[in-house]
Each structure stands twice: as structure tokens, then as C-alpha cells.
Scaffold this motif. Structure first.
Motif, short mmCIF file in Angstrom:
data_model
loop_
_atom_site.label_atom_id
_atom_site.label_comp_id
_atom_site.label_asym_id
_atom_site.label_seq_id
_atom_site.Cartn_x
_atom_site.Cartn_y
_atom_site.Cartn_z
N ALA A 79 89.91 -49.81 1.90
CA ALA A 79 89.88 -49.31 0.51
C ALA A 79 89.11 -50.26 -0.42
O ALA A 79 88.25 -49.80 -1.20
N LEU A 103 84.53 -35.94 9.35
CA LEU A 103 85.99 -35.87 9.41
C LEU A 103 86.47 -35.07 10.62
O LEU A 103 85.79 -35.01 11.62
N GLY A 117 89.87 -39.47 9.69
CA GLY A 117 90.67 -38.30 9.39
C GLY A 117 90.33 -37.70 8.02
O GLY A 117 89.81 -38.38 7.14
N PHE A 160 81.55 -42.96 6.55
CA PHE A 160 82.93 -42.98 7.04
C PHE A 160 83.13 -41.93 8.13
O PHE A 160 82.73 -40.77 7.96
O1 TXE Z 1 92.49 -42.26 11.03
P1 TXE Z 1 91.98 -42.85 9.66
P2 TXE Z 1 93.92 -42.27 11.68
C1 TXE Z 1 91.91 -37.60 12.68
C2 TXE Z 1 92.97 -37.22 13.69
C3 TXE Z 1 94.01 -38.25 13.46
C4 TXE Z 1 93.94 -38.43 11.97
C5 TXE Z 1 94.46 -39.75 11.46
O2 TXE Z 1 93.50 -35.96 13.37
O3 TXE Z 1 95.29 -37.82 13.88
O4 TXE Z 1 92.57 -38.36 11.69
O5 TXE Z 1 93.95 -40.79 12.25
C6 TXE Z 1 90.15 -46.63 7.86
N1 TXE Z 1 89.95 -46.48 2.73
N2 TXE Z 1 90.84 -38.41 13.24
O6 TXE Z 1 95.00 -42.43 10.68
O7 TXE Z 1 93.12 -43.34 8.83
C7 TXE Z 1 90.96 -47.03 9.07
O8 TXE Z 1 91.37 -48.38 8.98
C8 TXE Z 1 88.99 -46.81 3.62
C9 TXE Z 1 89.57 -37.76 13.38
O9 TXE Z 1 93.90 -43.23 12.77
O10 TXE Z 1 91.10 -41.85 9.06
C10 TXE Z 1 89.96 -46.74 10.18
O11 TXE Z 1 89.01 -47.79 10.26
N3 TXE Z 1 89.20 -46.81 4.94
C11 TXE Z 1 88.47 -38.76 13.51
C12 TXE Z 1 89.26 -45.47 9.69
O12 TXE Z 1 89.51 -45.44 8.27
C13 TXE Z 1 90.41 -46.44 5.41
C14 TXE Z 1 88.76 -39.89 14.42
C15 TXE Z 1 89.79 -44.18 10.29
O13 TXE Z 1 91.18 -44.13 10.15
C16 TXE Z 1 91.44 -46.06 4.51
C17 TXE Z 1 90.06 -40.46 14.16
C18 TXE Z 1 91.17 -46.09 3.12
N4 TXE Z 1 92.08 -45.73 2.21
C19 TXE Z 1 91.05 -39.69 13.62
N5 TXE Z 1 92.54 -45.73 5.26
C20 TXE Z 1 87.11 -38.15 13.80
N6 TXE Z 1 86.48 -37.59 12.76
O14 TXE Z 1 86.60 -38.20 14.92
C21 TXE Z 1 92.20 -45.88 6.56
N7 TXE Z 1 90.93 -46.33 6.65
#
Ligand code: TXE
Length: 501
Positions: free
Chosen positions: A232, A270, A248, A245
Motif C-alpha cells: 500500500a 485481476l 485479486g 499490479f
Molecule cells: O492476493 P492479493 P491474495 C485472486 C484469487 C485469490 C484472491 C486473493 O481469487 O483467492 O485473489 O489472493 C499485494 N496494496 N488471485 O489475497 O492480496 C500482496 O502482498 C498493494 C488472482 O493472495 O491480491 C501481493 O504481493 N499491494 C491473482 C499481491 O498484492 C497489496 C493471483 C497480490 O495479493 C495490497 C493471486 C494493497 N493494499 C490471487 N494488499 C491473478 N490475477 O492471477 C495486498 N497486496
């Protein structure tokens, strides 16, 4: 908690080290040096297949991000002043150095993500090298566009944007990080990477590699940490000009909110809930294998996975019978075994989320055709395991068939007509990818054009040409990367109009 007590209680052990080997403590990479973070907060990195801890990742804080952004800013003018050809040479050097570590990348990625070693080689190690090599070639060939007028010439030059924040997830760690780093630095930007805190190992390996080959200090920086603690502050940092990015959808919304007030360039890759459409004129044997691969590659933890399978009713029973048999025969288990096809899920929390959807499917009227928790013995007892799971009989508007599960779970649905298939495919908030399986390519293309999505494959899936645009619509993201779309995103066009005499 006492680790033994923890193991006895059957939960995922939080501090169980393999053979008493102390975990590797990772460091940030800032300004060409490996440096400690500014507090003593750490997160354990666990092997998803066993629950063993094998590393600790620094939980950096905003001041670490400040230092990394400052290093990137200081390095940008000199790096941005190099020619495209000089930077392309650097990308080739990185590709060569990574290629020499091909097996190390695959082994680390398999240990860190729980994916099978064969997949880590074929997909992760291969693409990480190829990304650098591909963008080296593309950037070397890049020519400035010119537009002639009767009395003037317009020359469009591509300038670096400045400092880029690159935030990546855990499913394809180095594959996705290299997909961003290569075009970003290739176009003259300097970068700060924030890899997923769950899978930091190959990002660390990339920094070691850049250090060994002597990439100028500050061009690539890395800050480890959580999304809130490091991600963040990076996305909202006033001295960051661009954010790329992948993650999720809910997190993507937060990133967009942080970046928008400062008008940063933004690309969001995403989630997805992609339809696989099977027509009755397909080659059933090939389609069964293709659909199983699309549904379960990397245990369904790929944003492109085809998790909603729409089957024309005339072949539904035959197709489902063969599909269930094929999926039941998939080998799940030890990621280091060459024969393993499906590994562990990334974390206990993620497994819990995926399992909650399987339970929900039951409540929504679904029928479980195969799947559930496999019995794992020995050291794998504490891993995050779920067998490939197939659910039939759900309504197409049930939550399980519309929401992203991101695990080895697919839902099956019948359709009669082309129009009905398109309507079901479009009935989610996501729009990333899809595949159509048919013997009639004209029909395949016609259907593909009607799906609200970024990419559609016909009679194949995840068949990637790195020159094509990659990205989605609706809740699947904003913008495109890939090929010249990446070069466009990671640069600012400047038009210079020269008036003739
Ligand atoms: O991913 P996050 P999560 C989907 C999948 C999964 C869900 C959550 O459905 O169940 O997302 O996964 C960083 N500001 N995908 O929670 O949180 C974090 O540290 C900036 C689809 O594990 O999105 C990591 O480096 N950065 C996806 C990155 O974001 C932030 C692949 C991704 O984590 C942040 C993975 C913030 N506020 C999950 N919060 C795809 N598109 O392939 C977290 N991060």
C-alpha cells in the motif's frame, strides 16, 4: 506454541523447520545492496506441501519503501539515457544468467508454491527466462513512429515513465515478476518490486542474479513485506509514477483507489471466472484432455483457468463420463516427484477458502462427481491438499459458478444453443479469458467474438504468443500488457512536430 504440540493437534505447524535447519532470512534489495528492513518483524515462509518453514520474509514498513523509491528515482536518469539497444543487451544478459539457474528456479518455485517440479520447469523457469529474452528482442526492434504532413513531420518518441511499482502474486511468482520487470526496465524506467509475501524466494534469486551480473545500482529494487505494510505505501507513494499490479480483484480496487488521485499510470491484471465452451462437434478425446488442463493446471490457481465448463447437452453424458475418469486419474502429491500432476494449494487459509466453496456448492444444490480431501501420509500430512473437484447440477447463477474460487474446483453446466452458451459465459462479473472447443472454426470465432472477455482460445488453452495483448475487462482488470502493449504501458509517447522550411 510448542511445535510438537502444534503438530499433534493437526493444525498447520507455524514453526516446524525441516531437520532443525534454521530458516533463511531474506533481505530487501535497494540501491544495488542487500539490506535489512527497519524493524524486527518477520513472516514465516512455509512449504505448502508439508507445512515446513524454510525461510522468513521481512515485513518491511513505509520507511523501507521510501528508501527503495529514492534509490529507483536516483538511478532513473542515467538508466533512462541509455539507448534501447543498450538496455536490450542488459535484458539478454539477465536472460542468460537466469537460464544458467534454470533448475534452481524450478526447484525453488516448486518448494515455495507447492506446484509440481515438472510444471515449475516447463512453465515458471521457462517463461522467466523467455520474458527477458522476448522483450530484449522486441525493444531492440522498436522503431519510433513518424507521421508525415504536407509541411511537417511528426516524430513520436517513447520516453520512460519514471519509477514503476511492480506488485505480484503467489501463483506464478518469477513468471509474473519477470513479465513486468523486463519491459519496465527495457523502456528506461527503474522499478521497485513487491513480490507476494507467500512466495518471495525466486524474487530474491532474481535480485542475486542482477547483483552478480552488475546491473547498475537502483535500476531494480525489491521490498519484501505484506500488502498493507509494503504494497500500500508503494502504490500511494508520491514519487512512484506507474503501478503494474497482478492479484485479486478486491486488492486491485484498493490499488486503483491509491493510484488514482495522483494520476499514476495503472495496469491491473485481476481474477477470472473463465468459461470453457464444449460444442457437440468437438474432438471429444482431445477436448477432455484440454479441458482438464484448463481447469486444473497449477491446481486451478491461474487467473486464466477454465473453471466453468459449459457442455452441449447432446454430448453431456458422454463428455462428463470421460472427463471425470480423466480427472480421477490425475496424480496428486509430492511436488518433487517427476510424475506428479497436481501439487498443494498455496496456504492453509487459501485451502480453507476453496473448501468453503465446495461446501457452499452442496448447499446450492450441486452434486460432487469427484474430489475432496485426499489422504496424505508422512511429511505431506500437514500440507494444503485438495483433490481435483468436479461439481455438477449447479444453477448457472449460483455463487460457485459465478465467483472466483481459484483452486482445483470446476463446475459443469449444460447448454442447448450457441446463444445460450454465450449468455452463460457472460453471466459473471469477470471477463479475462475463455476457450471454445468445436470442429467448426467459424462457429468458434463467432462465439469468441460475443464473449465479454480479453482472450479466447479455440481448441486450445493457454497457448501463449508473447506478442499479443494480455488482460481483461469488467472485474478482471484494466489495461493490457504483452508485446507492444507492454512497451506502450511502460513508456510515455512524446510527439515532436518538425515544421519544414
Ligand atoms: O492476493 P492479493 P491474495 C485472486 C484469487 C485469490 C484472491 C486473493 O481469487 O483467492 O485473489 O489472493 C499485494 N496494496 N488471485 O489475497 O492480496 C500482496 O502482498 C498493494 C488472482 O493472495 O491480491 C501481493 O504481493 N499491494 C491473482 C499481491 O498484492 C497489496 C493471483 C497480490 O495479493 C495490497 C493471486 C494493497 N493494499 C490471487 N494488499 C491473478 N490475477 O492471477 C495486498 N497486496
Amino acid at each position: 506454541m510448542d511445535p510438537d504440540e502444534c503438530c499433534d493437534s493437526g493444525c498447520v505447524p507455524c514453526e516446524r523447520d525441516r531437520d532443525g535447519v534454521a530458516p533463511l532470512d531474506l533481505e530487501n534489495y535497494i540501491g544495488g545492496k542487500f539490506v535489512s528492513h527497519s524493524n524486527d518483524d518477520w513472516l514465516n515462509v512455509l512449504e505448502p506441501a508439508t507445512g515446513y518453514r524454510f525461510a522468513r520474509v521481512p515485513l518491511s514498513e513505509p520507511k523501507d519503501v521510501d528508501t527503495a523509491v529514492a534509490a529507483a528515482r536516483a538511478a532513473q536518469p542515467d538508466w533512462g539515457a541509455l539507448s534501447h539497444a543498450e538496455r536490450a543487451d542488459w535484458l539478454d544478459r539477465i536472460a542468460d544468467a537466469l537460464e544458467a539457474k534454470y533448475e534452481e528456479i524450478a526447484t525453488l518455485e516448486s518448494q515455495d508454491t507447492g506446484k509440481p517440479i515438472s510444471l515449475a520447469r516447463e512453465v515458471d523457469a521457462h517463461r522467466s527466462v523467455t520474458n527477458f529474452r522476448f522483450f530484449a528482442g522486441l525493444i531492440r526492434e522498436h522503431v519510433e513512429e513518424q507521421f508525415e504532413m504536407a509541411d511537417a513531420t511528426n516524430i513520436v518518441i517513447s520516453k520512460p515513465v519514471g519509477v514503476a511499482a511492480l506488485i505480484t502474486p503467489w501463483n506464478l511468482p518469477l513468471y509474473l515478476l519477470s513479465w513486468k520487470v523486463a519491459p519496465a526496465i527495457g523502456m528506461g524506467n527503474t522499478v521497485v518490486c513487491k513480490p507476494s509475501e507467500l512466495t518471495p524466494m525466486t524474487a530474491n534469486l532474481l535480485m542475486e542474479t542482477l547483483h552478480e551480473i552488475g546491473l547498475p545500482a537502483g535500476v531494480v529494487n525489491l521490498v519484501h513485506g505484506s500488502g498493507e505494510g509494503a504494497g500500500a505505501p508503494l502504490t500511494s507513494h508520491p514519487d512512484v509514477d506507474l503501478v503494474s499490479f497482478t492479484g485479486g480483484t478486491a486488492t486491485g480496487a484498493k490499488v486503483a483507489e491509491a493510484a488514482a488521485p495522483q494520476f499514476k499510470k495503472l495496469s491491473l491484471e485481476l481474477g477470472g471466472k473463465n468459461a470453457t465452451i464444449v460444442f457437440d462437434d468437438c474432438d471429444i478425446e482431445k477436448t477432455v484432455n484440454g479441458v482438464a488442463r484448463a481447469g486444473f493446471l497449477n491446481s486451478g490457481q491461474v487467473c486464466l483457468c477454465g473453471s466453468r465448463i459449459l457442455i452441449q447437452e447432446t454430448i453431456y453424458d458422454e463428455f462428463v463420463g470421460k472427463f471425470v475418469d480423466a480427472v480421477k486419474s490425475m496424480k496428486i502429491g509430492d511436488p518433487s516427484d517427476e510424475a506428479t500432476e497436481l501439487g498443494a494449494l498455496i496456504s492453509a487459509e487459501h485451502l480453507e477458502k476453496v473448501e468453503s466453496y465446495v461446501a457452499l456448492a452442496g448447499e446450492e444444490g450441486g452434486t460432487l462427481l469427484t474430489g475432496g480431501n485426499p489422504a496424505m501420509a508422512g511429511e505431506f500430512e500437514h500440507g494444503n491438499w485438495l483433490a481435483p473437484t468436479i461439481i455438477a447440477d449447479l444453477s448457472t447463477d449460483s455463487r460457485c459458478s459465478r465467483e472466483e474460487i481459484f483452486g482445483p474446483v470446476v463446475t459443469l453446466h449444460k447448454f442447448e444453443s450457441e446463444d445460450e452458451a454465450v449468455a452463460i459465459a457472460n453471466g459473471t462479473d469477470y471477463g479475462l479469458a475463455g476457450s471454445v472447443w468445436t470442429g467448426d472454426l467459424a462457429k468458434g470465432q463467432r462465439v469468441a467474438e460475443k464473449i465479454h472477455t480479453g482472450m479466447v482460445w479455440i481448441n486450445t488453452w493457454l497457448h501463449r504468443d508473447l506478442r499479443v495483448p494480455f488482460g481483461g475487462v469488467k472485474n478482471s482488470g484494466v489495461g493490457r500488457e504483452g508485446g507492444r502493449w507492454s512497451l506502450g504501458f511502460f513508456s510515455e509517447p512524446l510527439n515532436i512536430c518538425l515544421k519544414h522550411d
